[in-house]
Design an enzyme around this catalytic site. Structure first.
Site, PDB file in Angstrom:
ATOM      1  N   ASN A  11       1.016  -1.319   0.043  1.00 30.59           N
ATOM      2  CA  ASN A  11      -0.094   0.005   0.483  1.00 30.59           C
ATOM      3  C   ASN A  11       0.573   1.476   0.215  1.00 30.59           C
ATOM      4  O   ASN A  11       1.288   1.389   0.771  1.00 30.59           O
ATOM      5  CB  ASN A  11      -0.617   0.070   1.317  1.00 30.59           C
ATOM      6  CG  ASN A  11      -1.695   0.803   1.673  1.00 30.59           C
ATOM      7  OD1 ASN A  11      -1.596   1.904   0.490  1.00 30.59           O
ATOM      8  ND2 ASN A  11      -1.932   1.447   2.524  1.00 30.59           N
ATOM      9  N   GLY A 173       1.782   1.862  10.681  1.00 29.64           N
ATOM     10  CA  GLY A 173       2.810   3.316  10.847  1.00 29.64           C
ATOM     11  C   GLY A 173       3.279   3.448  12.067  1.00 29.64           C
ATOM     12  O   GLY A 173       3.915   4.707  12.265  1.00 29.64           O
ATOM     13  N   GLY A 232       2.966  -1.248   4.486  1.00 27.81           N
ATOM     14  CA  GLY A 232       2.896   0.337   3.586  1.00 27.81           C
ATOM     15  C   GLY A 232       4.276   0.172   3.636  1.00 27.81           C
ATOM     16  O   GLY A 232       4.759   0.455   2.628  1.00 27.81           O
TER      17      GLY A 232
END
Ligand code: PEP
Length: 250
Positions: A11, A173, A232
């Site tokens: 992503n 994150g 991510g």
């Protein structure tokens, strides 16, 4: 029991640029020897055309990060599922926690988005996950089950065609990763919920997402109900992404 090949999805979030995308993907595509898991990258909408061309003929599929809940019409700024399909988009993330948090997306809206994607022949990657407060209050199971239940309610037996991503919000994150045991225990709950909803639940891959990286991927992927990853920041570095693709290959 069906053996699902692992699915690893990058992503990119709101990162990238024409030159950076080209060099990242050239390094990834040149490093795929020994990789036999399924792989995809979900890119920002303006780069769909570029990345469609870069991935053409490769083993890496194209994904989007969101889709409109509407079919077409006066919805300025939105991108419909049929538009995504025009670029051969194979997967679309729906209900990422950043969309739920910053854009107020409800469980019902996420379910409608999943339905729109499926209707256009795109596999929705339905994200579910609890916040830190919800985990600490002992609500993890009820939160993720409620999020998935909305999708099951809306799409019915088509639920066997989706991908689920368990992404604890506190791990996205942040550099905090769920332990393999924490991930497995939530994946087992989701697997049981899918089993109760469809006779073909074994077709559904359940990905883990939340600070997955080259160092922790193998342990997470070794869990019986962890069928891959939604990645991510580590998907923006070719060496790290390739290391994870290799960890997911048998
Ligand atoms: C994500 O964006 O879905 C994600 C899991 O991000 P990160 O790997 O950076 O935590």
């Amino acid at each position: 029991m069906t053996v699902r090949s692992k699915l690893m999805v990058g992503n990119w979030k709101m990162h990238g640029g024409l030159a950076d995308n080209a060099s990242l993907l050239s390094e990834v595509l040149n490093g795929l020897e020994g990789v036999n898991c399924r792989a995809a990258v979900c890119v920002p909408a303006p780069y769909l055309a570029q990345v469609q061309t870069l991935l053409a003929g490769s083993a890496v599929s194209l994904g989007a990060q969101d889709v409109s809940a509407h079919e077409a019409g006066a919805y300025t700024g939105e991108v419909s599922a049929t538009m995504l399909r025009d670029f051969s988009v194979r997967y679309c993330i729906v209900g990422h926690s950043e969309r739920r948090q910053y854009h107020g997306e409800s469980n019902d809206l996420v379910a409608t988005k999943a339905q729109r994607a499926l209707a256009a022949g795109i596999t929705p990657i339905v994200c579910v996950g609890e916040s830190l407060a919800e985990r600490e209050a002992g609500h993890t199971e009820s939160v993720v089950k409620r999020q998935l239940a909305a999708v099951i309610h809306t799409i019915g037996h088509c639920v066997s065609e989706i991908v689920v991503a368990y992404e604890p919000v506190w791990a996205i994150g942040t550099g905090w990763t769920a332990t393999p045991e924490q991930a497995q225990s939530v994946h087992a709950v989701l697997r049981a919920q899918l089993k109760a909803a469809t006779a073909h639940s074994d077709r559904v891959s359940i990905l883990y997402g939340g600070s997955m990286n080259a160092a922790n991927a193998a342990d997470l992927l070794a869990q019986p109900d962890v069928d891959g990853g939604l990645i991510g920041s580590a998907a923006l570095k070719s060496f790290e992404f390739l290391t994870m693709l290799k960890a997911a290959s048998c």
